[in-house]
Design a protein around this motif. Structure first.
Motif, mmCIF file in Angstrom:
data_model
loop_
_atom_site.group_PDB
_atom_site.id
_atom_site.type_symbol
_atom_site.label_atom_id
_atom_site.label_comp_id
_atom_site.label_asym_id
_atom_site.label_seq_id
_atom_site.Cartn_x
_atom_site.Cartn_y
_atom_site.Cartn_z
ATOM 1 N N ILE A 43 0.820 -1.217 0.000
ATOM 2 C CA ILE A 43 0.000 0.000 0.000
ATOM 3 C C ILE A 43 0.850 1.261 0.000
ATOM 4 C CG2 ILE A 43 -1.651 1.325 1.380
ATOM 5 C CD1 ILE A 43 -3.027 -1.354 2.010
ATOM 6 N N PRO A 44 1.862 1.423 0.879
ATOM 7 C CA PRO A 44 2.675 2.647 0.813
ATOM 8 C C PRO A 44 3.488 2.759 -0.471
ATOM 9 C CG PRO A 44 3.002 1.548 2.917
ATOM 10 C CD PRO A 44 2.197 0.633 2.061
ATOM 11 N N VAL A 45 4.007 1.634 -0.961
ATOM 12 C CA VAL A 45 4.798 1.678 -2.195
ATOM 13 C C VAL A 45 3.923 2.109 -3.369
ATOM 14 C CG1 VAL A 45 6.071 0.246 -3.843
ATOM 15 C CG2 VAL A 45 6.529 0.037 -1.404
ATOM 16 N N ALA A 46 2.705 1.600 -3.426
ATOM 17 C CA ALA A 46 1.789 1.996 -4.504
ATOM 18 C C ALA A 46 1.419 3.472 -4.391
ATOM 19 C CB ALA A 46 0.527 1.126 -4.464
ATOM 20 N N LYS A 47 1.183 3.932 -3.170
ATOM 21 C CA LYS A 47 0.839 5.345 -2.981
ATOM 22 C C LYS A 47 2.009 6.246 -3.347
ATOM 23 C CE LYS A 47 -0.759 8.671 0.322
ATOM 24 N NZ LYS A 47 -2.025 8.991 0.858
ATOM 25 N N GLY A 49 4.394 5.578 -5.433
ATOM 26 C CA GLY A 49 4.549 5.533 -6.885
ATOM 27 C C GLY A 49 3.549 6.433 -7.593
ATOM 28 N N ARG A 50 2.317 6.421 -7.115
ATOM 29 C CA ARG A 50 1.289 7.277 -7.720
ATOM 30 C C ARG A 50 1.611 8.749 -7.496
ATOM 31 N NH1 ARG A 50 -2.927 5.372 -5.165
ATOM 32 N NH2 ARG A 50 -3.015 7.059 -3.658
ATOM 33 N N GLU A 51 2.042 9.094 -6.285
ATOM 34 C CA GLU A 51 2.391 10.491 -6.001
ATOM 35 C C GLU A 51 3.597 10.935 -6.824
ATOM 36 O OE1 GLU A 51 0.766 12.707 -4.130
ATOM 37 O OE2 GLU A 51 -0.773 11.212 -3.741
ATOM 38 N N ARG A 52 4.587 10.039 -6.977
ATOM 39 C CA ARG A 52 5.757 10.368 -7.783
ATOM 40 C C ARG A 52 5.352 10.593 -9.244
ATOM 41 N NH1 ARG A 52 9.101 5.830 -7.231
ATOM 42 N NH2 ARG A 52 7.997 5.006 -9.010
ATOM 43 N N GLY A 53 4.467 9.735 -9.749
ATOM 44 C CA GLY A 53 3.989 9.914 -11.122
ATOM 45 C C GLY A 53 3.243 11.225 -11.303
ATOM 46 N N TYR A 55 3.704 13.933 -9.563
ATOM 47 C CA TYR A 55 4.683 15.019 -9.486
ATOM 48 C C TYR A 55 5.415 15.171 -10.818
ATOM 49 C CZ TYR A 55 8.979 17.467 -8.428
ATOM 50 O OH TYR A 55 10.025 18.340 -8.465
ATOM 51 N N TYR A 56 5.857 14.050 -11.388
ATOM 52 C CA TYR A 56 6.584 14.140 -12.653
ATOM 53 C C TYR A 56 5.687 14.639 -13.784
ATOM 54 C CZ TYR A 56 10.663 11.892 -10.634
ATOM 55 O OH TYR A 56 11.763 11.599 -9.882
ATOM 56 N N ASN A 57 4.415 14.242 -13.779
ATOM 57 C CA ASN A 57 3.488 14.759 -14.789
ATOM 58 C C ASN A 57 3.326 16.267 -14.639
ATOM 59 O OD1 ASN A 57 3.047 12.296 -15.962
ATOM 60 N ND2 ASN A 57 1.201 11.864 -14.784
ATOM 61 N N TYR A 58 3.149 16.728 -13.403
ATOM 62 C CA TYR A 58 2.996 18.165 -13.167
ATOM 63 C C TYR A 58 4.269 18.903 -13.562
ATOM 64 C CZ TYR A 58 2.721 22.601 -10.746
ATOM 65 O OH TYR A 58 2.744 23.928 -10.456
ATOM 66 N N GLN A 59 5.423 18.363 -13.187
ATOM 67 C CA GLN A 59 6.692 19.023 -13.505
ATOM 68 C C GLN A 59 6.905 19.079 -15.015
ATOM 69 O OE1 GLN A 59 8.322 20.442 -11.082
ATOM 70 N NE2 GLN A 59 9.859 21.297 -12.395
ATOM 71 N N GLY A 60 6.527 18.025 -15.724
ATOM 72 C CA GLY A 60 6.641 18.018 -17.176
ATOM 73 C C GLY A 60 5.734 19.061 -17.815
ATOM 74 N N GLN A 61 4.513 19.188 -17.312
ATOM 75 C CA GLN A 61 3.604 20.202 -17.842
ATOM 76 C C GLN A 61 4.135 21.602 -17.557
ATOM 77 O OE1 GLN A 61 -0.138 19.327 -16.027
ATOM 78 N NE2 GLN A 61 -0.563 17.578 -17.364
ATOM 79 N N TYR A 62 4.706 21.801 -16.396
ATOM 80 C CA TYR A 62 5.269 23.107 -16.045
ATOM 81 C C TYR A 62 6.448 23.438 -16.946
ATOM 82 C CZ TYR A 62 7.381 26.870 -13.364
ATOM 83 O OH TYR A 62 7.914 28.068 -12.982
ATOM 84 N N ASN A 63 7.323 22.465 -17.193
ATOM 85 C CA ASN A 63 8.463 22.702 -18.084
ATOM 86 C C ASN A 63 8.010 23.013 -19.502
ATOM 87 O OD1 ASN A 63 10.263 22.303 -16.013
ATOM 88 N ND2 ASN A 63 10.702 20.182 -16.550
ATOM 89 N N GLU A 64 6.979 22.320 -19.969
ATOM 90 C CA GLU A 64 6.447 22.578 -21.300
ATOM 91 C C GLU A 64 5.857 23.987 -21.376
ATOM 92 O OE1 GLU A 64 3.276 20.623 -24.468
ATOM 93 O OE2 GLU A 64 3.655 19.659 -22.546
ATOM 94 N N TYR A 65 5.145 24.391 -20.338
ATOM 95 C CA TYR A 65 4.583 25.738 -20.301
ATOM 96 C C TYR A 65 5.693 26.784 -20.310
ATOM 97 C CZ TYR A 65 2.283 29.889 -18.482
ATOM 98 O OH TYR A 65 1.846 31.170 -18.301
#
Length: 97
Positions: A43-47, A49-53, A55-65
């Motif tokens: 359960i913590p590893v899955a959580k 992983g989801r939070e890391r994903g 974060y990386y999606n948000y960071q990628g969108q911010y870099n693209e912007y």
């Protein structure tokens, strides 16, 4: 209904073990312990992983912007200076000029 607790004054060690580990429950307890350990790890590893994903999606969108904003500002500066963004100078190998 709670089981009747035996009198432990005259018990031997094997009798104590038998009193505290009734037959048939050790397999169920082992299985429930294994399942709870598995869930406590998954359960913590899955959580995480989801939070890391996320974060990386948000960071990628911010870099693209940021990149789009930088390109827009460069185009505006080039237009103010009288140059057209993306235009190249004519060279002898460029027949389209």
């Amino acid at each position: 209904m709670a089981p009747k607790m035996p009198d432990f004054k005259n018990f031997r060690p094997q009798q104590l073990r038998d009193a505290w580990q009734p037959q048939g429950t050790s397999g169920v307890m082992l299985a429930s312990w294994a399942i709870s350990c598995f869930l406590a790890l998954i359960i913590p590893v899955a959580k995480w992983g989801r939070e890391r994903g996320n974060y990386y999606n948000y960071q990628g969108q911010y870099n693209e912007y940021e990149q789009q904003q930088r390109q827009y500002e460069q185009q505006q500066e080039a237009a103010e200076d009288g140059y057209y963004y993306g235009a190249t100078e004519c060279q002898w190998w460029n027949f389209r000029c």
